[in-house]
Design a protein around this motif. Structure first.
Motif, PDB file in Angstrom:
ATOM      1  N   UNK A  73       5.350  12.819   1.080  1.00  0.00           N
ATOM      2  CA  UNK A  73       5.777  13.199   2.420  1.00  0.00           C
ATOM      3  C   UNK A  73       4.823  12.667   3.481  1.00  0.00           C
ATOM      4  N   UNK A  74       3.529  12.724   3.204  1.00  0.00           N
ATOM      5  CA  UNK A  74       2.544  12.197   4.158  1.00  0.00           C
ATOM      6  C   UNK A  74       2.719  10.695   4.356  1.00  0.00           C
ATOM      7  N   UNK A  75       3.031   9.972   3.293  1.00  0.00           N
ATOM      8  CA  UNK A  75       3.279   8.529   3.403  1.00  0.00           C
ATOM      9  C   UNK A  75       4.496   8.252   4.277  1.00  0.00           C
ATOM     10  N   UNK A  76       5.562   9.013   4.056  1.00  0.00           N
ATOM     11  CA  UNK A  76       6.773   8.852   4.862  1.00  0.00           C
ATOM     12  C   UNK A  76       6.481   9.128   6.336  1.00  0.00           C
ATOM     13  N   UNK A 113       0.824  -1.204   0.000  1.00  0.00           N
ATOM     14  CA  UNK A 113       0.000   0.000   0.000  1.00  0.00           C
ATOM     15  C   UNK A 113       0.863   1.260   0.000  1.00  0.00           C
ATOM     16  N   UNK A 114       1.912   1.282   0.806  1.00  0.00           N
ATOM     17  CA  UNK A 114       2.811   2.438   0.836  1.00  0.00           C
ATOM     18  C   UNK A 114       3.488   2.627  -0.518  1.00  0.00           C
ATOM     19  N   UNK A 115       3.887   1.531  -1.154  1.00  0.00           N
ATOM     20  CA  UNK A 115       4.500   1.623  -2.479  1.00  0.00           C
ATOM     21  C   UNK A 115       3.523   2.191  -3.502  1.00  0.00           C
ATOM     22  N   UNK A 116       2.271   1.736  -3.461  1.00  0.00           N
ATOM     23  CA  UNK A 116       1.264   2.221  -4.410  1.00  0.00           C
ATOM     24  C   UNK A 116       0.983   3.705  -4.200  1.00  0.00           C
ATOM     25  N   UNK A 117       0.880   4.130  -2.953  1.00  0.00           N
ATOM     26  CA  UNK A 117       0.614   5.545  -2.671  1.00  0.00           C
ATOM     27  C   UNK A 117       1.806   6.399  -3.084  1.00  0.00           C
ATOM     28  N   UNK A 118       3.018   5.918  -2.850  1.00  0.00           N
ATOM     29  CA  UNK A 118       4.189   6.674  -3.274  1.00  0.00           C
ATOM     30  C   UNK A 118       4.298   6.727  -4.795  1.00  0.00           C
TER      31      UNK A 118
END
Length: 156
Positions: free
Chosen positions: A75-78, A49-54
């Motif tokens: 930045x929000x994902x990080x 999910x983090x990869x897809x959002x990034x």
């Protein structure tokens, strides 16, 4: 001082040597490399999910009008992974049947382990039984959640 959560495997008792101690704090490694940090801790779904959002944020960042929005998404994902990553690990262990046995405030992990393993079960039971209940628990009158927050007894 940092906060450490001690989780015990399913069916284990307090003080089990297979207990996992997770430090609940901001992680700089998770901030710099969120997907790799999640993969390292075997949070596969969260990493995907983090990869897809990034990837979405990077695609939006190339747009001339929405470029800052894409950078904001990345930045929000990080930040989300860095702040909530340890909580995600604890939630994953709880879904697999692990239970939170103790919450310890200590300067480092070695001190937290020492506190956890040297505490006797009798002293722990005595401490847990002597905890006073909040006023809302002892009152017969039900209170509404304050400031828009969900109450503990009402569920989520």
């Amino acid at each position: 001082m940092a906060t450490f959560l001690v989780l015990i495997p399913p069916g284990a008792t307090s003080g089990d040597e297979n207990a996992r101690i997770v430090r609940d704090r901001f992680s700089w490694v998770a901030f710099v490399l969120p997907v790799i940090w999640l993969l390292w801790h075997r949070a596969w779904l969260a990493a995907a999910l983090a990869f897809a959002v990034q990837a979405l944020g990077a695609a939006i960042a190339d747009h001339p009008v929405f470029g800052l929005a894409g950078l904001g998404i990345c930045l929000a994902t990080h930040l989300l992974v860095a702040l909530e990553g340890p909580s995600m690990l604890v939630a994953g262990l709880e879904r697999r049947g692990w239970a939170v046995d103790a919450v310890i405030s200590a300067d480092d992990r070695a001190t937290a382990e020492e506190i956890y393993y040297t505490e006797t079960p009798a002293a722990a039971a005595e401490t847990r039984d002597s905890v006073s209940l909040p006023a809302a628990e002892t009152s017969a009158r039900r209170h509404a959640p304050m400031l828009g927050l969900v109450g503990f007894k009402e569920g989520r």
